[in-house]
Design an enzyme around this catalytic site. Sequence first.
Site, mmCIF file in Angstrom:
data_model
loop_
_atom_site.group_PDB
_atom_site.id
_atom_site.type_symbol
_atom_site.label_atom_id
_atom_site.label_comp_id
_atom_site.label_asym_id
_atom_site.label_seq_id
_atom_site.Cartn_x
_atom_site.Cartn_y
_atom_site.Cartn_z
ATOM 1 N N ASP A 17 0.862 -1.196 0.000
ATOM 2 C CA ASP A 17 0.000 0.000 0.000
ATOM 3 C C ASP A 17 0.890 1.235 0.000
ATOM 4 O O ASP A 17 2.077 1.166 0.356
ATOM 5 C CB ASP A 17 -0.909 0.017 1.240
ATOM 6 N N SER A 18 0.296 2.373 -0.357
ATOM 7 C CA SER A 18 1.032 3.631 -0.293
ATOM 8 C C SER A 18 1.458 3.947 1.148
ATOM 9 O O SER A 18 2.437 4.648 1.348
ATOM 10 C CB SER A 18 0.143 4.759 -0.820
ATOM 11 N N TYR A 49 -0.883 8.587 -2.329
ATOM 12 C CA TYR A 49 -0.879 8.404 -3.776
ATOM 13 C C TYR A 49 -2.143 9.005 -4.421
ATOM 14 O O TYR A 49 -2.177 9.210 -5.626
ATOM 15 C CB TYR A 49 -0.900 6.897 -4.121
ATOM 16 N N GLY A 50 -3.171 9.204 -3.598
ATOM 17 C CA GLY A 50 -4.519 9.503 -4.103
ATOM 18 C C GLY A 50 -4.627 10.661 -5.059
ATOM 19 O O GLY A 50 -5.489 10.670 -5.937
ATOM 20 N N CYS A 80 -4.200 -1.444 -2.218
ATOM 21 C CA CYS A 80 -4.378 -0.006 -2.376
ATOM 22 C C CYS A 80 -5.233 0.183 -3.629
ATOM 23 O O CYS A 80 -4.871 -0.302 -4.705
ATOM 24 C CB CYS A 80 -3.006 0.650 -2.552
ATOM 25 N N ASN A 81 -6.361 0.843 -3.466
ATOM 26 C CA ASN A 81 -7.254 1.041 -4.612
ATOM 27 C C ASN A 81 -6.616 1.934 -5.664
ATOM 28 O O ASN A 81 -6.779 1.721 -6.857
ATOM 29 C CB ASN A 81 -8.576 1.654 -4.152
ATOM 30 N N THR A 82 -5.900 2.955 -5.210
ATOM 31 C CA THR A 82 -5.307 3.904 -6.149
ATOM 32 C C THR A 82 -4.282 3.185 -7.025
ATOM 33 O O THR A 82 -4.267 3.356 -8.247
ATOM 34 C CB THR A 82 -4.669 5.077 -5.378
ATOM 35 N N GLU A 165 -4.664 9.706 8.497
ATOM 36 C CA GLU A 165 -3.216 9.624 8.733
ATOM 37 C C GLU A 165 -2.785 10.548 9.873
ATOM 38 O O GLU A 165 -1.780 10.313 10.522
ATOM 39 C CB GLU A 165 -2.449 9.960 7.457
ATOM 40 N N CYS A 199 -11.304 2.720 -0.693
ATOM 41 C CA CYS A 199 -9.954 3.128 -0.303
ATOM 42 C C CYS A 199 -9.658 2.366 0.977
ATOM 43 O O CYS A 199 -10.500 2.317 1.881
ATOM 44 C CB CYS A 199 -9.898 4.635 -0.054
ATOM 45 N N THR A 200 -8.479 1.757 1.038
ATOM 46 C CA THR A 200 -8.206 0.853 2.160
ATOM 47 C C THR A 200 -8.007 1.589 3.489
ATOM 48 O O THR A 200 -7.946 0.951 4.538
ATOM 49 C CB THR A 200 -6.990 -0.040 1.840
ATOM 50 N N HIS A 201 -7.911 2.906 3.439
ATOM 51 C CA HIS A 201 -7.863 3.678 4.687
ATOM 52 C C HIS A 201 -9.250 3.837 5.333
ATOM 53 O O HIS A 201 -9.356 4.015 6.544
ATOM 54 C CB HIS A 201 -7.358 5.104 4.416
HETATM 55 N N1 DGL Z 1 -4.953 3.345 0.628
HETATM 56 C C1 DGL Z 1 -5.046 3.997 -0.659
HETATM 57 C C2 DGL Z 1 -6.233 3.450 -1.453
HETATM 58 O O1 DGL Z 1 -6.794 2.410 -1.134
HETATM 59 C C3 DGL Z 1 -5.173 5.503 -0.606
HETATM 60 C C4 DGL Z 1 -4.194 6.248 0.181
HETATM 61 C C5 DGL Z 1 -3.410 7.272 -0.612
HETATM 62 O O2 DGL Z 1 -3.989 8.257 -1.109
HETATM 63 O O3 DGL Z 1 -2.226 7.054 -0.717
HETATM 64 O O4 DGL Z 1 -6.618 4.058 -2.421
#
Ligand code: DGL
Length: 280
Positions: A17-18, A49-50, A80-82, A165, A199-201
């Site tokens: 993940d990011s 990363y978003g 990570c979805n992104t 975060e 988004c995994t967050h």
């Molecule tokens: N965890 C990332 C996702 O699932 C997003 C976090 C980021 O923006 O880096 O998209």
Amino acid sequence: MLIITNSKTYSPIGVFDSGYGGLTILKELVDTLPQYDYLYLGDNARAPYGSRSFDTVYEYTLQSVKALFDQGCELVILACNTASAKALRTIQQKDLPIIAPNKRVLGVIRPTTEIVGNYTKTNEVGIFATSGTVTSQSYVMEIEKFFPDIKVFQEACPMWVPLIENNELNGVGANYFVEKHVQHLFSQSKNIDTVILGCTHYPLLKPLIEKHLPKGVQILTQGHIVAEGLKDYLVRHPEMEVRITKNNQREFLTTDSTEIFDKHASLFFGQEVKSKHLGL
Ligand code: DGL
């Protein structure tokens, strides 16, 4: 391939993940498939990363996947979805055949979109995700493949990752931004009955999202879905399953400070974490 101290081959499942969000996926993988070794990599030094461009997310993700391959991983999950939205397809189609034809990289969007039709009754689904994931249209295209009758409504929530975060889950800021994006999504349609936290967050914001959702709307988080998807994948791919080592080992790598990573990671993983640094 990395060799661990007891001189046995070490070939864990790589989870990338990011930053911290992928730990919400790893937690479910470990609960559902505890026998395997897992190696987590958080690219915290370059997160989030978003809001980054396609090229940048692709470049960072490919570097991270290569690093996990170098550590012995045969299978890597982009938790990570992104990264799944912006880099997975190119890595699978263009890079893997050249750099590692027998290794595999999987994402988190496909397993989620494959099952969403089992949940919605109105055939209207909402997606909360980063700007990058929304712009990629990955959810819209993938859901269309499996369930062409489902209408998909998306809402980019650029403030949610920074709030999480920065440990601002319970502040007035989080409440404001969650309410705002829930309202935006439902202003597109009142018939949405299922929302995906894409988004995994976002699972960390679930209680607050629930508070603002219209009554009766269900929330899908990805951890359990991805874990069941992986279980199924490993049954269908025994040639990969036998290559993964099974010593219940969990290791964590971060591209930023290990002290900071260990302090925040337990919030996402639900257990103490002791990470090592990896420079990319
Ligand atoms: N965890 C990332 C996702 O699932 C997003 C976090 C980021 O923006 O880096 O998209």
